[in-house]
Design a protein around this motif. Structure first.
Motif, short mmCIF file in Angstrom:
data_model
loop_
_atom_site.label_atom_id
_atom_site.label_comp_id
_atom_site.label_asym_id
_atom_site.label_seq_id
_atom_site.Cartn_x
_atom_site.Cartn_y
_atom_site.Cartn_z
N ALA A 35 22.69 36.24 37.84
CA ALA A 35 23.10 36.62 36.48
C ALA A 35 24.45 36.03 36.09
O ALA A 35 24.88 36.20 34.95
CB ALA A 35 23.13 38.13 36.35
N GLY A 36 25.14 35.41 37.02
CA GLY A 36 26.40 34.78 36.66
C GLY A 36 27.60 35.44 37.31
O GLY A 36 27.50 36.48 37.96
N SER A 38 30.21 36.90 35.92
CA SER A 38 30.62 38.18 35.34
C SER A 38 29.85 39.34 35.98
O SER A 38 30.44 40.38 36.30
CB SER A 38 30.39 38.18 33.83
OG SER A 38 31.18 37.20 33.21
N ALA A 39 28.56 39.15 36.18
CA ALA A 39 27.76 40.21 36.80
C ALA A 39 28.19 40.45 38.24
O ALA A 39 28.29 41.60 38.69
CB ALA A 39 26.28 39.84 36.75
N ILE A 40 28.45 39.38 38.97
CA ILE A 40 28.89 39.53 40.36
C ILE A 40 30.23 40.26 40.42
O ILE A 40 30.42 41.17 41.24
CB ILE A 40 29.00 38.14 41.04
CG1 ILE A 40 27.63 37.49 41.12
CG2 ILE A 40 29.60 38.28 42.43
CD1 ILE A 40 27.66 36.09 41.67
N SER A 41 31.14 39.89 39.55
CA SER A 41 32.45 40.54 39.54
C SER A 41 32.33 42.01 39.15
O SER A 41 33.00 42.88 39.72
CB SER A 41 33.39 39.82 38.56
OG SER A 41 33.56 38.46 38.92
N GLY A 42 31.45 42.30 38.17
CA GLY A 42 31.26 43.69 37.77
C GLY A 42 30.70 44.55 38.87
O GLY A 42 31.16 45.68 39.10
N VAL A 43 29.71 44.03 39.59
CA VAL A 43 29.14 44.76 40.71
C VAL A 43 30.19 44.99 41.80
O VAL A 43 30.27 46.07 42.39
CB VAL A 43 27.92 44.00 41.28
CG1 VAL A 43 27.48 44.60 42.61
CG2 VAL A 43 26.78 44.04 40.27
N TYR A 114 40.51 49.04 36.01
CA TYR A 114 40.49 47.57 35.96
C TYR A 114 40.68 47.09 34.52
O TYR A 114 39.91 46.27 34.01
CB TYR A 114 39.17 47.03 36.50
CG TYR A 114 38.73 47.67 37.80
CD1 TYR A 114 39.41 47.42 39.00
CD2 TYR A 114 37.63 48.52 37.85
CE1 TYR A 114 39.01 48.01 40.18
CE2 TYR A 114 37.22 49.11 39.03
CZ TYR A 114 37.92 48.84 40.20
OH TYR A 114 37.52 49.42 41.38
N GLY A 115 41.70 47.59 33.87
CA GLY A 115 41.92 47.25 32.46
C GLY A 115 42.22 45.79 32.23
O GLY A 115 41.99 45.27 31.13
N SER A 116 42.74 45.10 33.23
CA SER A 116 43.12 43.70 33.05
C SER A 116 41.94 42.75 33.26
O SER A 116 42.09 41.54 33.08
CB SER A 116 44.24 43.34 34.03
OG SER A 116 43.83 43.56 35.38
N ALA A 117 40.77 43.27 33.63
CA ALA A 117 39.61 42.40 33.86
C ALA A 117 39.06 41.89 32.53
O ALA A 117 39.31 42.46 31.47
CB ALA A 117 38.53 43.16 34.62
N GLU A 118 38.29 40.83 32.59
CA GLU A 118 37.68 40.27 31.39
C GLU A 118 36.66 41.25 30.80
O GLU A 118 36.05 42.04 31.51
CB GLU A 118 37.01 38.94 31.71
CG GLU A 118 37.98 37.86 32.17
CD GLU A 118 37.26 36.56 32.48
OE1 GLU A 118 36.01 36.51 32.28
OE2 GLU A 118 37.92 35.60 32.90
N GLU A 119 36.47 41.13 29.50
CA GLU A 119 35.58 42.07 28.82
C GLU A 119 34.14 41.92 29.30
O GLU A 119 33.42 42.91 29.43
CB GLU A 119 35.65 41.84 27.31
CG GLU A 119 34.94 42.90 26.49
CD GLU A 119 35.56 44.28 26.69
OE1 GLU A 119 34.80 45.28 26.56
OE2 GLU A 119 36.77 44.37 26.96
N SER A 120 33.71 40.70 29.56
CA SER A 120 32.34 40.49 30.04
C SER A 120 32.14 41.12 31.41
O SER A 120 31.06 41.67 31.71
CB SER A 120 32.03 38.99 30.11
OG SER A 120 32.95 38.32 30.96
#
Length: 202
Positions: A35-36, A38-43, A114-120
């Motif tokens: 999924a890209g 962003s998905a990996i970072s979110g998980v 994690y407020g500093s993370a990207e919105e995606s």
């Protein structure tokens, strides 16, 4: 005193259990890799938070199992049953509250941590955290059940295979149930069966 074999029987399952708990997050990351980034970072972000929740639930279950073990050691079966029931109910309520909070306030929690993370990345994390939150009650029940099973004694009736005098000798050798002041075994109740030399002197 525990032998090396006893310690291995206790430690190896615990190590395997923790490895499997960590592998759950790794498997999630592998499955969403298509999924890209962003998905990996979110998980990955949610896995760190989920691991903290699992550790808290494990500590709660372990503490309750210690109390149950104390009651079992004192032969207070009724109190042990009551403590085990309270542990299961308490763990279910605690994990249920965590589930509701994480599912309802997942966006606020992630922005706070994690407020500093990207919105995606945060959007992917919110979706994954909402799904993960519903696993917390099941993980809580599992941890409590596993801790209770570890505290239960499987040799409660292992003396039934002995003849009366052999049964008491078995108890005497284990040095756990022999009451010196009366010369009777608290476990098998042997007295008349046993030679005088088996009775403890006060």
């Amino acid at each position: 005193m525990f032998s090396d074999k006893d310690l291995r029987k206790l430690i190896v399952p615990l190590v395997i259990e923790q490895i499997l708990a960590v592998l759950v997050g790794t498997a999630d990351t592998v499955m969403v890799s298509y999924a890209g980034e962003s998905a990996i970072s979110g998980v990955s972000l949610v896995d760190m938070f989920a691991y903290m929740v699992i550790t808290i639930l494990t500590a709660l279950a372990t503490g309750g199992a210690v109390i149950v073990s104390q009651y079992l050691g004192n032969k207070e079966q009724e109190n042990a049953n009551r403590a085990a029931g309270q542990l299961m109910v308490g763990t279910l309520l605690a994990s249920g509250v965590v589930c509701v909070i994480c599912a309802a306030l997942n966006s606020q929690i992630l922005h706070l941590l994690y407020g500093s993370a990207e919105e995606s990345v945060l959007q992917a994390a919110e979706t994954y955290m909402f799904i993960t939150a519903f696993s917390f009650p099941f993980l809580g029940i599992y941890n409590s059940s596993a801790a209770l099973f570890r505290s239960m004694k499987k040799d409660e009736h292992d003396h039934v295979r002995f003849a009366p005098h052999e049964r008491h000798q078995h108890c005497r050798q284990r040095n756990r149930y022999f009451r010196a002041e009366s010369g009777r075994c608290r476990r098998c109740g042997a007295d008349a069966f046993c030679p005088a030399r088996w009775r403890a002197s006060s």
